[in-house]
Design a protein around this motif. Structure first.
Motif, short mmCIF file in Angstrom:
data_model
loop_
_atom_site.label_atom_id
_atom_site.label_comp_id
_atom_site.label_asym_id
_atom_site.label_seq_id
_atom_site.Cartn_x
_atom_site.Cartn_y
_atom_site.Cartn_z
N ASN A 54 0.84 -1.20 0.00
CA ASN A 54 0.00 0.00 0.00
C ASN A 54 0.87 1.25 0.00
OD1 ASN A 54 -2.59 -1.18 0.11
ND2 ASN A 54 -2.27 -1.67 2.27
N GLY A 55 0.50 2.21 -0.84
CA GLY A 55 1.22 3.48 -0.87
C GLY A 55 2.53 3.41 -1.64
N ALA A 56 2.78 2.29 -2.34
CA ALA A 56 4.05 2.12 -3.07
C ALA A 56 4.16 3.07 -4.25
CB ALA A 56 4.18 0.68 -3.56
N GLY A 57 3.00 3.55 -4.77
CA GLY A 57 3.04 4.47 -5.91
C GLY A 57 2.46 3.90 -7.19
N LYS A 58 1.74 2.79 -7.08
CA LYS A 58 1.21 2.10 -8.27
C LYS A 58 0.16 2.96 -8.99
CE LYS A 58 -0.18 -1.37 -5.68
NZ LYS A 58 0.22 -0.86 -4.35
N THR A 59 -0.83 3.43 -8.23
CA THR A 59 -1.90 4.23 -8.85
C THR A 59 -1.33 5.54 -9.41
OG1 THR A 59 -3.59 3.26 -7.43
CG2 THR A 59 -4.10 5.41 -8.39
N THR A 60 -0.36 6.11 -8.70
CA THR A 60 0.28 7.34 -9.19
C THR A 60 0.86 7.14 -10.59
OG1 THR A 60 0.78 8.02 -6.93
CG2 THR A 60 2.09 9.05 -8.69
N GLN B 161 -9.08 2.26 -9.54
CA GLN B 161 -9.12 1.55 -8.26
C GLN B 161 -10.37 1.96 -7.47
OE1 GLN B 161 -5.57 2.23 -5.98
NE2 GLN B 161 -6.18 0.86 -4.33
N HIS C 230 -3.06 -6.61 -5.81
CA HIS C 230 -2.52 -7.00 -4.52
C HIS C 230 -2.39 -8.51 -4.39
CE1 HIS C 230 -1.67 -3.59 -2.04
NE2 HIS C 230 -2.73 -2.96 -2.52
N1 LIG Z 1 -2.98 13.56 -5.01
C1 LIG Z 1 -2.07 13.28 -4.06
N2 LIG Z 1 -1.59 14.24 -3.25
C2 LIG Z 1 -0.66 13.96 -2.31
N3 LIG Z 1 -0.13 12.74 -2.10
C3 LIG Z 1 -0.56 11.74 -2.88
C4 LIG Z 1 -1.56 11.95 -3.90
N4 LIG Z 1 -1.79 10.77 -4.53
C5 LIG Z 1 -0.99 9.86 -3.93
N5 LIG Z 1 -0.26 10.44 -2.94
C6 LIG Z 1 0.76 9.76 -2.09
O1 LIG Z 1 1.65 9.09 -2.96
C7 LIG Z 1 2.02 7.82 -2.42
C8 LIG Z 1 1.68 6.73 -3.43
O2 LIG Z 1 0.25 6.58 -3.51
P1 LIG Z 1 -0.46 5.62 -4.54
O3 LIG Z 1 -1.91 5.82 -4.39
O4 LIG Z 1 0.13 5.80 -5.88
O5 LIG Z 1 -0.04 4.18 -3.98
P2 LIG Z 1 -0.58 2.73 -4.39
O6 LIG Z 1 0.63 1.88 -4.60
O7 LIG Z 1 -1.54 2.82 -5.51
O8 LIG Z 1 -1.31 2.27 -3.04
P3 LIG Z 1 -2.57 1.27 -2.84
O9 LIG Z 1 -2.03 -0.13 -2.92
O10 LIG Z 1 -3.02 1.58 -1.44
O11 LIG Z 1 -3.58 1.59 -3.86
C9 LIG Z 1 1.32 7.71 -1.09
O12 LIG Z 1 2.21 8.12 -0.08
C10 LIG Z 1 0.16 8.66 -1.23
O13 LIG Z 1 -0.24 9.15 0.03
#
Ligand SMILES: Nc1ncnc2c1ncn2[C@@H]1O[C@H](COP(=O)(O)OP(=O)(O)OP(=O)(O)O)[C@@H](O)[C@H]1O
Ligand SMILES: [Mg+2]
Length: 255
Positions: A38-44, A85, A209
């Motif tokens: 979680n929070g690794a940055g995948k969705t970003t 997601q 996941h």
């Molecule tokens: N719009 C935003 N503004 C500020 N921080 C953000 C934003 N979007 C994501 N983050 C931060 O960037 C990091 C990566 O988030 P991201 O959602 O990409 O992770 P993820 O791998 O998709 O997680 P998950 O498995 O929970 O979906 C996290 O620390 C999150 O809090």
């Protein structure tokens, strides 16, 4: 054969580094995995590829075309489609209408006329409806065609999103946790669909996941942690990589 290619892709949110020098390739005809705690940055990453978030640095190419700073509609026209997601459907609209929205890459003004129910669009509407209905068939959703999308289970809503993504006839599909909320029967059916997409020549980026699901489907897997790639390779390679094991154990400890 084209490739979706991310080069040194980085994203900062103020002090948070959500993505740092990420290099990923999604070749046509392959299902590529992207995993990480979680929070690794995948969705970003997906948000940057699809133009929802501006890139801090690095580049995104589809074949030779640089789409790093292209607006979302051009990225769609370049052949990319995604699912979310956090499901994004028009809850009040029917399942069929939600899929019809996906056609807009090809049928521009007439699609909207059709959706608004304008009379001149009558014949076209019928064709679009048929095509949308047939896409619903691929996801076993025809029985729900006239239901409001918000009335469906999450598993079914995810499939509606996939049918909508497929309506644009993309070359690359980015799936952000597509089997969340599904049982084994449903997720196995989707696994077949994903393999079918790849064998029809599309490139698929699968964020998930469920590591076993990814391992079964993906020819190559990238592992993100804290915005950085910590491992990549075949499922055998990454799942036995001590870095990956400790990233996931750390995640379990924090959970
Ligand atoms: N719009 C935003 N503004 C500020 N921080 C953000 C934003 N979007 C994501 N983050 C931060 O960037 C990091 C990566 O988030 P991201 O959602 O990409 O992770 P993820 O791998 O998709 O997680 P998950 O498995 O929970 O979906 C996290 O620390 C999150 O809090
Ligand atoms: Mg995410």
């Amino acid at each position: 054969m084209s490739t979706l290619k991310l080069t040194n892709l980085s994203k900062r949110f103020g002090g948070v580094v959500a993505s740092e020098d990420v290099n990923i390739e999604v070749p046509a005809g392959k299902v590529i995995g992207l995993i990480g705690p979680n929070g690794a940055g995948k969705t970003t990453i997906v948000n940057m590829i699809t133009g929802l978030l501006p890139v801090t640095s690095g580049t995104i190419h589809v074949g030779n075309a640089d789409i790093t700073h292209a607006p979302a509609h051009e990225i769609c026209r370049a052949g990319l489609a995604r699912t979310f997601q956090n499901i994004r459907l028009l809850g009040e609209a029917t399942v069929l209408e939600n899929v019809m929205i996906g056609f807009h890459r090809h049928e521009t003004s007439s699609t909207f006329a059709a959706l608004l129910g304008l009379p001149e669009a009558g014949r076209e509407t019928a064709t679009l409806k048929e095509r949308a209905f047939s896409l619903l068939g691929e996801f076993d959703l025809q029985a729900f065609a006239d239901y409001p999308a918000s009335g469906l289970s999450y598993g079914h809503q995810r499939k509606v999103e996939m049918a909508r993504a497929m309506a644009s006839e993309p070359d690359f599909v980015l799936l952000d946790e597509p089997i969340a909320g599904m049982n084994d029967v449903e997720s196995n059916a989707l696994a077949e669909i994903f393999m079918g997409l790849a064998s029809s020549g599309k490139g698929v980026l699968l964020i998930e996941h469920n590591v076993r699901f990814v391992a079964k489907l993906c020819s190559y897997i990238y592992v993100l942690d804290g915005g950085k790639l910590i491992s990549e390779g075949t499922s055998d390679h990454v799942l036995n990589d001590p870095e990956v094991i400790s990233a996931y154990l750390g995640d379990a400890h924090h959970a």
